[in-house]
Design an enzyme around this catalytic site. Structure first.
Site: not given
Ligand code: GLV
Length: 335
Positions: A271, A289, A242
């Site tokens: 983000e 991401h 994250r």
């Molecule tokens: C992506 O970042 C998720 O948490 O699935």
């Protein structure tokens, strides 16, 4: 005939998943992908029994306050730092996520980032596309990168995804060190060929450090300037966890000043904005991401989120038993 329950789907999803939801529910789907602020979320959730939300949708106490209709919020992702689990539990709202179905794809992607950053794939492609390749006159020592084989892989956060990353290290001949809140069972350590070490030792010894830990208040800036200073100058950092776990400004400074060889990031603080200092550097691979974004896995994630909503609202084969609840106390209370 009684009216169908209503659900809100916060982003466009695969037609087959929406069709399945429509078998049971009156479905309102957002026509485009965009963030929803608290006021809009509050309003959207006010009139529905369940919702499928994205990771940018922050569902907290203020958003659900006074909402006596909402019963389930299904997160389209495994990480759930966008959900206030305590507030949802207090309000008797079930929260669910999408674990397991994405584990292997995310682990694949960790290796894609490690390889790309080590062998400078993105920067070399930019250079080629810009017409800089002089053909046979290219210097023999141009575009030299780092080897993976034989180097030490460090993994910070050894849950399902961390373990899947570790299992792949065998093929690269990389010894694996890990640090985690708790030690893995011996059988799992053996299968992953992974050795538990303290965080300082992990930072000092890893040639490749992959972050796979959940984002919590304690993990904010788990990798900041002091931690980066403990890493080898030749090391490479990968963040698939994250944004906010890494201090992006401190990372950019370390990369710029040669205190770290390279990095690869799929997630960022704030983000979709990326720190401008990172954008200016060539020794960092940046992606938007997408670690779980294989076609099969994104479909499986959407289906799992739908399964959770269908079961939580009392329909389908698993009625009353959603497959991946985050706050099962809510179910126990209702049983
Ligand atoms: C992506 O970042 C998720 O948490 O699935």
């Amino acid at each position: 005939m009684t009216a169908k329950p209503k659900i809100w789907v916060a982003r466009p999803l695969f037609p087959e998943v929406l069709a399945r939801l429509a078998d049971y529910f009156e479905v309102q789907v957002e026509p485009e992908d965009r963030p929803h602020d608290a006021a809009e979320l509050r309003q959207k959730l006010a009139g529905v029994d369940g919702a499928l939300v994205g990771l940018a949708d922050r569902v907290d106490a203020a958003v659900i306050e006074g909402n006596h209709r909402l019963k389930v919020v299904a997160n389209l992702g495994v990480g759930y730092n966008n959900l206030d689990l305590e507030a949802l539990t207090r309000a008797g709202v079930l929260a669910t996520n999408t674990p397991d179905v994405l584990t292997e794809s995310v682990a694949d992607y960790a290796w894609a980032l490690m390889l790309a950053a080590a062998r400078r794939v993105s920067a070399a492609e930019r250079w080629l596309r810009a017409g800089h390749w002089p053909g046979s006159n290219m210097r023999f020592d141009d575009w030299m990168g780092l080897d993976l084989h034989g180097r030490t892989l460090g993994i910070l956060g050894m849950g399902r995804i961390g373990q899947a990353v570790a299992r792949r290290a065998l093929g690269f001949g990389m010894p694996v060190l890990y640090h985690n809140r708790s030690r893995l069972p011996e059988a799992v350590e053996r299968e992953c060929r992974a050795i538990l070490v303290g965080k300082p030792e992990l930072l000092a010894r890893a040639d490749f450090l992959v972050l796979v830990l959940p984002f919590t208040a304690e993990n904010r800036h788990a990798i900041g300037a002091p931690e980066l200073a403990q890493m080898k100058r030749s090391a490479l950092l990968v963040n698939i966890a994250r944004g906010g776990i890494v201090d992006d400004a401190a990372l950019a400074a370390a990369l710029r000043e040669g205190k770290l060889a390279a990095a690869a990031l799929d997630v960022f603080e704030g983000e979709p904005v990326v720190h401008p200092d990172l954008l200016a550097l060539d020794n960092v691979v940046l992606s938007p991401h997408i670690a779980s974004a294989s076609g099969e896995t994104r479909r499986a994630m959407a289906q799992l989120a739908a399964d959770n909503v269908i079961a939580a609202l009392g329909y389908g084969e698993s009625a009353g038993k959603p497959p991946t609840p985050l706050n099962p106390a809510v179910l126990a209370h209702k049983a």
